[in-house]
Design an enzyme around this catalytic site. Structure first.
Site, PDB file in Angstrom:
ATOM      1  N   ASP A   1       8.112  -0.691 -15.443  1.00  0.00           N
ATOM      2  CA  ASP A   1       8.081   0.018 -13.815  1.00  0.00           C
ATOM      3  C   ASP A   1       6.673   0.635 -14.386  1.00  0.00           C
ATOM      4  O   ASP A   1       6.650   1.630 -14.927  1.00  0.00           O
ATOM      5  CB  ASP A   1       9.051   1.011 -13.831  1.00  0.00           C
ATOM      6  CG  ASP A   1       8.907   1.574 -12.371  1.00  0.00           C
ATOM      7  OD1 ASP A   1       7.858   1.793 -12.015  1.00  0.00           O
ATOM      8  OD2 ASP A   1       9.695   1.915 -11.690  1.00  0.00           O
ATOM      9  N   HIS A   2       5.659   0.302 -13.529  1.00  0.00           N
ATOM     10  CA  HIS A   2       4.191   0.773 -14.013  1.00  0.00           C
ATOM     11  C   HIS A   2       4.286   2.139 -13.575  1.00  0.00           C
ATOM     12  O   HIS A   2       3.179   3.122 -14.230  1.00  0.00           O
ATOM     13  CB  HIS A   2       3.004  -0.128 -13.270  1.00  0.00           C
ATOM     14  CG  HIS A   2       2.575   0.013 -11.947  1.00  0.00           C
ATOM     15  ND1 HIS A   2       3.596  -0.237 -10.995  1.00  0.00           N
ATOM     16  CD2 HIS A   2       1.584   0.947 -11.620  1.00  0.00           C
ATOM     17  CE1 HIS A   2       2.839   0.145 -10.003  1.00  0.00           C
ATOM     18  NE2 HIS A   2       1.647   0.954 -10.114  1.00  0.00           N
TER      19      HIS A   2
ATOM     20  N   LYS B   1       2.588   2.267   3.865  1.00  0.00           N
ATOM     21  CA  LYS B   1       1.300   1.719   3.630  1.00  0.00           C
ATOM     22  C   LYS B   1       0.710   2.038   4.942  1.00  0.00           C
ATOM     23  O   LYS B   1       1.273   2.627   5.881  1.00  0.00           O
ATOM     24  CB  LYS B   1       1.526   0.091   3.662  1.00  0.00           C
ATOM     25  CG  LYS B   1       2.050  -0.234   2.304  1.00  0.00           C
ATOM     26  CD  LYS B   1       1.406  -1.553   1.640  1.00  0.00           C
ATOM     27  CE  LYS B   1       2.319  -2.155   0.405  1.00  0.00           C
ATOM     28  NZ  LYS B   1       1.545  -1.467  -0.810  1.00  0.00           N
TER      29      LYS B   1
ATOM     30  N   GLU C   1       0.337   5.449   0.634  1.00  0.00           N
ATOM     31  CA  GLU C   1      -0.853   4.643   0.184  1.00  0.00           C
ATOM     32  C   GLU C   1      -1.854   4.482   1.554  1.00  0.00           C
ATOM     33  O   GLU C   1      -1.252   4.474   2.491  1.00  0.00           O
ATOM     34  CB  GLU C   1      -0.289   3.166  -0.247  1.00  0.00           C
ATOM     35  CG  GLU C   1       0.385   3.192  -1.432  1.00  0.00           C
ATOM     36  CD  GLU C   1       0.608   1.933  -1.829  1.00  0.00           C
ATOM     37  OE1 GLU C   1       0.100   1.146  -2.892  1.00  0.00           O
ATOM     38  OE2 GLU C   1       1.744   1.158  -1.357  1.00  0.00           O
TER      39      GLU C   1
ATOM     40  N   HIS D   1       9.948   2.610  -8.457  1.00  0.00           N
ATOM     41  CA  HIS D   1       9.332   3.772  -8.270  1.00  0.00           C
ATOM     42  C   HIS D   1       9.669   5.041  -8.042  1.00  0.00           C
ATOM     43  O   HIS D   1       9.675   6.002  -8.875  1.00  0.00           O
ATOM     44  CB  HIS D   1       7.815   3.617  -7.920  1.00  0.00           C
ATOM     45  CG  HIS D   1       7.074   2.048  -8.221  1.00  0.00           C
ATOM     46  ND1 HIS D   1       7.279   1.486  -9.315  1.00  0.00           N
ATOM     47  CD2 HIS D   1       6.381   1.304  -7.351  1.00  0.00           C
ATOM     48  CE1 HIS D   1       6.593   0.296  -9.356  1.00  0.00           C
ATOM     49  NE2 HIS D   1       6.133   0.213  -8.024  1.00  0.00           N
TER      50      HIS D   1
HETATM   51  C1  BG6 Z   1       3.460  -1.909  -6.552  1.00  0.00           C
HETATM   52  C2  BG6 Z   1       3.767  -2.251  -5.311  1.00  0.00           C
HETATM   53  O1  BG6 Z   1       4.550  -2.010  -7.311  1.00  0.00           O
HETATM   54  O2  BG6 Z   1       2.844  -0.646  -6.431  1.00  0.00           O
HETATM   55  C3  BG6 Z   1       2.722  -2.141  -4.478  1.00  0.00           C
HETATM   56  O3  BG6 Z   1       4.321  -3.748  -5.386  1.00  0.00           O
HETATM   57  C4  BG6 Z   1       2.036  -0.677  -4.203  1.00  0.00           C
HETATM   58  O4  BG6 Z   1       2.782  -2.694  -2.900  1.00  0.00           O
HETATM   59  C5  BG6 Z   1       1.999  -0.463  -5.794  1.00  0.00           C
HETATM   60  O5  BG6 Z   1       0.736  -0.998  -3.677  1.00  0.00           O
HETATM   61  C6  BG6 Z   1       1.418   1.162  -5.970  1.00  0.00           C
HETATM   62  O6  BG6 Z   1       0.936   1.423  -7.024  1.00  0.00           O
HETATM   63  P1  BG6 Z   1      -0.152   2.585  -7.525  1.00  0.00           P
HETATM   64  O7  BG6 Z   1      -0.074   2.684  -8.961  1.00  0.00           O
HETATM   65  O8  BG6 Z   1      -1.420   2.147  -6.774  1.00  0.00           O
HETATM   66  O9  BG6 Z   1       0.374   3.788  -6.842  1.00  0.00           O
END
Ligand code: BG6
Length: 509
Positions: free
Chosen positions: A196-197, A359, A235, A259
């Site tokens: 999970d980044h 979004k 976003e 997330h």
């Molecule tokens: C991803 C989603 O996991 O996270 C995207 O699939 C989203 O839709 C993105 O834009 C957001 O990541 P960050 O790091 O830009 O907040």
């Protein structure tokens, strides 16, 4: 928290490079590899955290030479690395890179992969350790893992073999359970790194440091002092080129279940008794288990969904969601979600957690706002100060990473007048800016075998359990008001009402 510029890191032994290993990237010609993984590897190389005995093997379905992949990723690095890449360092990385072409569903691909692994082991001394990274569509996870198993590539005698799995992990509770069941047929849980980044973001990890390395916050981190918590992930981008994926996903699956629930878990968890991976993960998953289940009726009152219509961003017209590429003209998929949840335990009983994400909102900002209760006694009643606002602590996750505490102070002058002021800590001021894609920590941790920042199977399933009733109701009731917000606005009016009916409002960001 001070405004001082220089900050001495606490004494800690310098990090050691990861152990010798091969990183195998399935999806080597894809978007994630060029935008995130390869730049992250480059940053790790710059920080001397990669082993001298490293090999990288890209797997993809196109026929191409290793040289062609090197050329391609070299050019991509110029575009996606933070700053201009250093030629010697990118050469160091590129010379370790080779390519295996073939279909993921074809056993012959894995025979070639095994040969490639044997070769790099002999050439580079990788000691047989392999990290497989599945940067591929989710419907291929299971098949790939079973092929790896059939080819004997995940056996661990005298070496380690680990698999990193990208999101989405299932699309609902049943499919996540099924996927866990299938991959656990051939892998041990300890070999699986569900990524999970968001957990790679410094500021997310800092929530734990902030809460548990400082003595002053934890005593007030509970229902006695906290009125409510707001978690926002906003976003400005639309779905861009990912209409196909997003039509099957929507904001709830894409952002909330993974997330945002992790942000919730870090904010609400109990102090772990150690930083051992499973100890920390136990505490995080307990938060998700404690989330009060929503009845179908609750879903109607405690959740809001929305979809963006056309609008203006920086003076330019942008299309509505339904006009995006690969999106159905009457799509009922949500691009905005807001939820009110309760964490039913002693610490948090009756404290609402409001979550919102969307979004095409006006600003890109991710933050956790802890709204404290008012001072218990209105000492300043009858003075010019009629409405005392309460303290607010904001953990800024991105883009301006830091922490701000809002409080009241006396405005200089003969009468008692209060003004709102804040104390801020900004990461960039205190520690300087470090290039990061968010993937560095996660790749390094997977190579060193630290799974603290990865999802465990129970966590994924707990997250899906929380959203299951919402998915049910949203699926059953077609939204009548879509598109329900114009691009570059803060979501549908119903999201504001969600808080207004509790006498609260979203922070203005
Ligand atoms: C991803 C989603 O996991 O996270 C995207 O699939 C989203 O839709 C993105 O834009 C957001 O990541 P960050 O790091 O830009 O907040």
């Amino acid at each position: 928290m001070t405004g001082e510029k220089s900050t001495e890191p606490l004494e800690a032994p310098p990090l050691q490079p990861a152990p010798p290993c091969t990183l195998v990237i399935f999806g080597a010609t894809g978007d994630l590899t060029k935008r995130k993984l390869f730049p992250a590897l480059y940053n790790l190389a710059s920080a001397s955290l990669l082993p001298a005995e490293l090999a990288v093997v890209g797997v993809g379905r196109y026929e191409m030479s290793s040289e062609a992949l090197r050329e391609r990723l070299k050019a991509d690095l110029e575009s996606f690395a933070t700053g201009t890449p250093d030629a010697a360092r990118s050469a160091w990385l590129l010379e370790r890179l080779s390519y295996v072409g073939g279909e993921i569903g074809d056993g012959a691909t894995y025979v070639r992969l095994r040969e490639a692994l044997d070769r790099v082991e002999a050439e580079r001394g990788t000691r047989g350790n392999v990290l497989f990274y599945l940067a591929i569509p989710p419907d291929l996870f299971d098949d790939t893992i079973h092929h790896l198993a059939a080819a004997g590539l995940i056996e661990e005698t005298g070496r380690w073999r680990r698999v990193v799995i990208e999101k989405p992990f299932g699309h609902d509770l049943d499919s996540a359970r099924e996927l866990n069941r299938q991959i656990l047929e051939v892998l041990r849980e300890q070999q699986i790194y569900r990524i999970d980044h968001y957990l790679g973001k410094e500021t997310v990890q800092n929530i734990m440091a902030f809460r548990f390395a400082n003595g002053i916050f934890e005593p007030i981190w509970n229902r006695r002092y906290i009125d409510h918590v707001q978690i926002t992930v906003a976003e400005t981008v639309g779905v861009e080129q990912r209409g196909d994926y997003y039509e099957k996903s929507g904001a709830l699956r894409d952002m909330v279940q993974n997330h945002m629930f992790q942000l919730l878990a870090f904010t609400a968890m109990e102090p772990p008794i150690s930083f051992a991976a499973d100890v920390v993960r136990d505490e995080r998953v307990k938060v998700l288990y404690a989330v009060r289940p929503l009845s179908h009726e609750d879903v109607l009152h405690q959740t809001v969904r929305g979809q963006y219509g056309p609008g203006l961003i920086d003076g330019h017209e942008v299309p509505g969601y339904r006009a995006e590429k690969n999106v159905a003209p009457a799509s009922a998929v949500e691009t905005f979600a807001a939820l009110k949840l309760y964490v039913d335990n002693w610490r948090w009983a009756d404290v609402p957690f409001y979550l919102r994400t969307g979004k095409r909102l006006p600003r890109r900002v991710t933050e956790i706002a802890i709204q404290f209760k008012r001072a218990p006694f209105q000492l300043f009643r009858g003075t010019a100060v009629e409405h005392l606002s309460s303290n607010l602590l904001v953990l800024h996750i991105q883009p301006d990473e830091g922490i701000t505490l809002h409080f009241q102070a006396k405005v200089p002058g003969p009468d008692m007048h209060l003004g709102k002021v804040k104390m801020s800590f900004a990461y960039a001021d205190a520690f300087g800016q470090r290039p990061s894609t968010g993937y560095e920590t996660l790749l390094y941790d997977a190579m060193t075998g630290d799974s603290t920042l990865f999802h465990r199977s129970d966590m994924v399933e707990a997250g899906w359990s929380v959203v299951a009733p919402i998915l049910d109701v949203w699926q059953a009731l077609t939204p009548r008001d879509f598109p329900s917000y114009a691009a570059s606005t803060w979501g549908p009016a119903a999201a504001d009402e969600l808080l207004q009916k509790d006498g609260r409002r979203w922070r203005t960001l």
